[in-house]
Design a protein around this motif. Structure first.
Motif, PDB file in Angstrom:
ATOM      1  N   MET A   1       0.824  -1.195   0.000  1.00  0.00           N
ATOM      2  CA  MET A   1       0.000   0.000   0.000  1.00  0.00           C
ATOM      3  C   MET A   1       0.870   1.262   0.000  1.00  0.00           C
ATOM      4  SD  MET A   1      -3.190   0.732  -0.014  1.00  0.00           S
ATOM      5  CE  MET A   1      -4.496   1.679   0.621  1.00  0.00           C
ATOM      6  N   ALA A   2       1.927   1.260   0.831  1.00  0.00           N
ATOM      7  CA  ALA A   2       2.821   2.416   0.888  1.00  0.00           C
ATOM      8  C   ALA A   2       3.505   2.622  -0.456  1.00  0.00           C
ATOM      9  CB  ALA A   2       3.851   2.238   1.992  1.00  0.00           C
ATOM     10  N   MET A   3       3.827   1.513  -1.154  1.00  0.00           N
ATOM     11  CA  MET A   3       4.475   1.621  -2.456  1.00  0.00           C
ATOM     12  C   MET A   3       3.520   2.255  -3.473  1.00  0.00           C
ATOM     13  SD  MET A   3       6.423  -1.291  -4.551  1.00  0.00           S
ATOM     14  CE  MET A   3       8.115  -0.875  -4.365  1.00  0.00           C
ATOM     15  N   LEU A   4       2.232   1.874  -3.422  1.00  0.00           N
ATOM     16  CA  LEU A   4       1.247   2.453  -4.312  1.00  0.00           C
ATOM     17  C   LEU A   4       1.133   3.954  -4.064  1.00  0.00           C
ATOM     18  CD1 LEU A   4      -0.954   2.154  -6.456  1.00  0.00           C
ATOM     19  CD2 LEU A   4      -2.563   1.655  -4.614  1.00  0.00           C
ATOM     20  N   SER A   5       1.122   4.354  -2.808  1.00  0.00           N
ATOM     21  CA  SER A   5       1.033   5.763  -2.457  1.00  0.00           C
ATOM     22  C   SER A   5       2.258   6.527  -2.963  1.00  0.00           C
ATOM     23  CB  SER A   5       0.903   5.906  -0.939  1.00  0.00           C
ATOM     24  OG  SER A   5       0.833   7.249  -0.596  1.00  0.00           O
ATOM     25  N   ALA A   6       3.442   5.952  -2.805  1.00  0.00           N
ATOM     26  CA  ALA A   6       4.669   6.592  -3.289  1.00  0.00           C
ATOM     27  C   ALA A   6       4.642   6.693  -4.814  1.00  0.00           C
ATOM     28  CB  ALA A   6       5.893   5.813  -2.822  1.00  0.00           C
ATOM     29  N   TYR A   7       4.121   5.653  -5.473  1.00  0.00           N
ATOM     30  CA  TYR A   7       4.013   5.671  -6.932  1.00  0.00           C
ATOM     31  C   TYR A   7       3.056   6.776  -7.379  1.00  0.00           C
ATOM     32  CZ  TYR A   7       2.770   4.359 -11.657  1.00  0.00           C
ATOM     33  OH  TYR A   7       2.523   4.392 -12.999  1.00  0.00           O
ATOM     34  N   ARG A   8       1.888   6.879  -6.713  1.00  0.00           N
ATOM     35  CA  ARG A   8       0.916   7.932  -7.049  1.00  0.00           C
ATOM     36  C   ARG A   8       1.518   9.310  -6.853  1.00  0.00           C
ATOM     37  NH1 ARG A   8      -4.599   8.045  -4.239  1.00  0.00           N
ATOM     38  NH2 ARG A   8      -4.848   9.872  -5.517  1.00  0.00           N
ATOM     39  N   ARG A   9       2.265   9.481  -5.769  1.00  0.00           N
ATOM     40  CA  ARG A   9       2.884  10.782  -5.485  1.00  0.00           C
ATOM     41  C   ARG A   9       3.914  11.134  -6.560  1.00  0.00           C
ATOM     42  NH1 ARG A   9       2.077  15.627  -3.292  1.00  0.00           N
ATOM     43  NH2 ARG A   9       4.076  16.601  -3.069  1.00  0.00           N
ATOM     44  N   ALA A  10       4.725  10.156  -6.956  1.00  0.00           N
ATOM     45  CA  ALA A  10       5.735  10.394  -7.995  1.00  0.00           C
ATOM     46  C   ALA A  10       5.065  10.736  -9.328  1.00  0.00           C
ATOM     47  CB  ALA A  10       6.637   9.171  -8.143  1.00  0.00           C
ATOM     48  N   ALA A  11       3.979  10.029  -9.653  1.00  0.00           N
ATOM     49  CA  ALA A  11       3.255  10.310 -10.899  1.00  0.00           C
ATOM     50  C   ALA A  11       2.637  11.709 -10.856  1.00  0.00           C
ATOM     51  CB  ALA A  11       2.178   9.252 -11.129  1.00  0.00           C
ATOM     52  N   ALA A  12       2.073  12.086  -9.704  1.00  0.00           N
ATOM     53  CA  ALA A  12       1.481  13.422  -9.561  1.00  0.00           C
ATOM     54  C   ALA A  12       2.556  14.502  -9.688  1.00  0.00           C
ATOM     55  CB  ALA A  12       0.761  13.541  -8.220  1.00  0.00           C
ATOM     56  N   ASP A  13       3.711  14.291  -9.052  1.00  0.00           N
ATOM     57  CA  ASP A  13       4.808  15.260  -9.143  1.00  0.00           C
ATOM     58  C   ASP A  13       5.282  15.414 -10.586  1.00  0.00           C
ATOM     59  OD1 ASP A  13       4.716  15.733  -6.429  1.00  0.00           O
ATOM     60  OD2 ASP A  13       6.420  14.425  -5.953  1.00  0.00           O
ATOM     61  N   GLN A  14       5.362  14.292 -11.299  1.00  0.00           N
ATOM     62  CA  GLN A  14       5.794  14.334 -12.698  1.00  0.00           C
ATOM     63  C   GLN A  14       4.766  15.085 -13.553  1.00  0.00           C
ATOM     64  OE1 GLN A  14       6.332  10.489 -14.512  1.00  0.00           O
ATOM     65  NE2 GLN A  14       7.509  11.326 -16.211  1.00  0.00           N
ATOM     66  N   TRP A  15       3.484  14.822 -13.316  1.00  0.00           N
ATOM     67  CA  TRP A  15       2.433  15.504 -14.065  1.00  0.00           C
ATOM     68  C   TRP A  15       2.481  17.010 -13.803  1.00  0.00           C
ATOM     69  CZ3 TRP A  15      -1.633  18.756 -13.470  1.00  0.00           C
ATOM     70  CH2 TRP A  15      -2.521  18.849 -14.539  1.00  0.00           C
ATOM     71  N   LEU A  16       2.631  17.402 -12.535  1.00  0.00           N
ATOM     72  CA  LEU A  16       2.675  18.828 -12.191  1.00  0.00           C
ATOM     73  C   LEU A  16       3.899  19.511 -12.795  1.00  0.00           C
ATOM     74  CD1 LEU A  16       1.414  18.659  -8.510  1.00  0.00           C
ATOM     75  CD2 LEU A  16       0.261  19.796 -10.419  1.00  0.00           C
ATOM     76  N   ALA A  17       5.043  18.833 -12.802  1.00  0.00           N
ATOM     77  CA  ALA A  17       6.249  19.408 -13.410  1.00  0.00           C
ATOM     78  C   ALA A  17       6.037  19.625 -14.907  1.00  0.00           C
ATOM     79  CB  ALA A  17       7.450  18.501 -13.158  1.00  0.00           C
ATOM     80  N   SER A  18       5.397  18.670 -15.572  1.00  0.00           N
ATOM     81  CA  SER A  18       5.106  18.818 -17.003  1.00  0.00           C
ATOM     82  C   SER A  18       4.125  19.960 -17.240  1.00  0.00           C
ATOM     83  CB  SER A  18       4.517  17.522 -17.566  1.00  0.00           C
ATOM     84  OG  SER A  18       5.453  16.485 -17.487  1.00  0.00           O
ATOM     85  N   ALA A  19       3.093  20.049 -16.399  1.00  0.00           N
ATOM     86  CA  ALA A  19       2.105  21.126 -16.536  1.00  0.00           C
ATOM     87  C   ALA A  19       2.754  22.483 -16.285  1.00  0.00           C
ATOM     88  CB  ALA A  19       0.942  20.897 -15.571  1.00  0.00           C
ATOM     89  N   ASP A  20       3.634  22.572 -15.274  1.00  0.00           N
ATOM     90  CA  ASP A  20       4.359  23.825 -15.009  1.00  0.00           C
ATOM     91  C   ASP A  20       5.102  24.288 -16.253  1.00  0.00           C
ATOM     92  OD1 ASP A  20       3.548  23.825 -12.371  1.00  0.00           O
ATOM     93  OD2 ASP A  20       5.508  23.259 -11.556  1.00  0.00           O
ATOM     94  N   ALA A  21       5.825  23.359 -16.875  1.00  0.00           N
ATOM     95  CA  ALA A  21       6.624  23.704 -18.053  1.00  0.00           C
ATOM     96  C   ALA A  21       5.732  24.123 -19.222  1.00  0.00           C
ATOM     97  CB  ALA A  21       7.506  22.521 -18.451  1.00  0.00           C
ATOM     98  N   ALA A  22       4.664  23.373 -19.454  1.00  0.00           N
ATOM     99  CA  ALA A  22       3.783  23.676 -20.591  1.00  0.00           C
ATOM    100  C   ALA A  22       3.076  25.014 -20.414  1.00  0.00           C
ATOM    101  CB  ALA A  22       2.761  22.554 -20.764  1.00  0.00           C
ATOM    102  N   PHE A  23       2.475  25.231 -19.254  1.00  0.00           N
ATOM    103  CA  PHE A  23       1.761  26.492 -19.036  1.00  0.00           C
ATOM    104  C   PHE A  23       2.733  27.661 -18.932  1.00  0.00           C
ATOM    105  CE2 PHE A  23      -1.634  23.565 -17.936  1.00  0.00           C
ATOM    106  CZ  PHE A  23      -2.732  24.172 -18.528  1.00  0.00           C
ATOM    107  N   GLY A  24       3.903  27.433 -18.345  1.00  0.00           N
ATOM    108  CA  GLY A  24       4.915  28.486 -18.266  1.00  0.00           C
ATOM    109  C   GLY A  24       5.364  28.940 -19.644  1.00  0.00           C
ATOM    110  N   ALA A  25       5.485  27.995 -20.586  1.00  0.00           N
ATOM    111  CA  ALA A  25       5.874  28.338 -21.957  1.00  0.00           C
ATOM    112  C   ALA A  25       4.817  29.216 -22.630  1.00  0.00           C
ATOM    113  CB  ALA A  25       6.095  27.066 -22.772  1.00  0.00           C
ATOM    114  N   LEU A  26       3.578  29.122 -22.163  1.00  0.00           N
ATOM    115  CA  LEU A  26       2.486  29.946 -22.696  1.00  0.00           C
ATOM    116  C   LEU A  26       2.310  31.240 -21.900  1.00  0.00           C
ATOM    117  CD1 LEU A  26      -0.105  27.073 -23.222  1.00  0.00           C
ATOM    118  CD2 LEU A  26       1.176  28.289 -25.011  1.00  0.00           C
ATOM    119  N   ASP A  27       3.251  31.525 -20.999  1.00  0.00           N
ATOM    120  CA  ASP A  27       3.189  32.672 -20.096  1.00  0.00           C
ATOM    121  C   ASP A  27       1.940  32.615 -19.217  1.00  0.00           C
ATOM    122  OD1 ASP A  27       4.391  34.906 -18.954  1.00  0.00           O
ATOM    123  OD2 ASP A  27       3.199  36.293 -20.167  1.00  0.00           O
ATOM    124  N   GLU A  28       1.674  31.423 -18.704  1.00  0.00           N
ATOM    125  CA  GLU A  28       0.574  31.202 -17.783  1.00  0.00           C
ATOM    126  C   GLU A  28       1.124  30.498 -16.548  1.00  0.00           C
ATOM    127  OE1 GLU A  28      -2.520  29.089 -19.844  1.00  0.00           O
ATOM    128  OE2 GLU A  28      -2.981  30.799 -21.120  1.00  0.00           O
TER     129      GLU A  28
END
Length: 202
Positions: free
Chosen positions: A1-28
């Motif tokens: 269960m802890a591994m699933l939670s760590a996996y979800r957190r890593a996936a969420a962090d990766q998604w947010l980093a990608s979104a930061d870069a994409a929206f930042g490139a659009l000056d958002e």
């Protein structure tokens, strides 16, 4: 269960980093917020725009606005989007240069939830520095008289009815009557809903 939670957190962090870069490139900018306004993630551009000397800002780990009407509209929109499948749009001052920040709020994907609590994804776009509410535009949108348009614009900009009455040399009773007429015309039962509806029309 802890591994699933760590996996979800890593996936969420990766998604947010990608979104930061994409929206930042659009000056958002983006942020991830709970329904009660607690910030879980701020992009670098959001940190830059939400300065403590401006309008919309971070205070004690929450999105906050110094104008009570805007603060109430923001809190109401966050609660609504977190609890219902809906989106919301707000416009507010965002930084010391007076630029307008347009906020688009949507319920975040379930992978970004904190326990059972839904999160709100907020996209921020900067607009031109100008008055937030155009009384003429509000008059056309809602079929208002010029005086009613000025009252609605003042409420949207965070002015109290008493301040508006003083500014235009009219009585507070006249302004309150105009607010009642506005609520009837626009179909709102509370002043906060009137402000929220007006903001959505900007």
């Amino acid at each position: 269960m802890a591994m699933l939670s760590a996996y979800r957190r890593a996936a969420a962090d990766q998604w947010l980093a990608s979104a930061d870069a994409a929206f930042g490139a659009l000056d958002e900018a983006i942020c991830l917020v709970s329904g009660n306004g607690a910030l879980l993630h701020l992009s670098a551009k959001a940190r830059e725009w939400l300065e403590p000397t401006g309008g919309l800002q971070v205070r004690q780990g929450r999105l906050w606005h110094p104008v009570a009407g805007m603060r109430d509209a923001l809190q109401g929109a966050l609660r609504q989007v977190a609890t219902r499948p809906t989106t919301s749009h707000l416009a507010t001052t965002g930084s010391r240069d007076g630029a307008c920040l347009h906020l688009d709020l949507a319920r975040a994907d379930v992978s970004l939830r904190m326990g059972d609590e839904s999160m709100v994804f907020v996209r921020m776009r900067r607009g031109r520095p100008s008055a937030l509410a155009s009384a003429d535009g509000l008059c056309m949108t809602f079929n208002l008289t010029p005086a009613e348009g000025r009252v609605l614009a003042a409420l949207i900009d965070g002015e109290s009815p008493a301040d508006h009455a003083r500014s235009y040399g009219t009585s507070i009773h006249t302004v309150r009557k105009q607010i009642a007429v506005l609520m009837e015309k626009i179909g709102c039962t509370r002043q906060i809903d009137l402000v929220r509806t007006g903001l959505g029309a900007l």
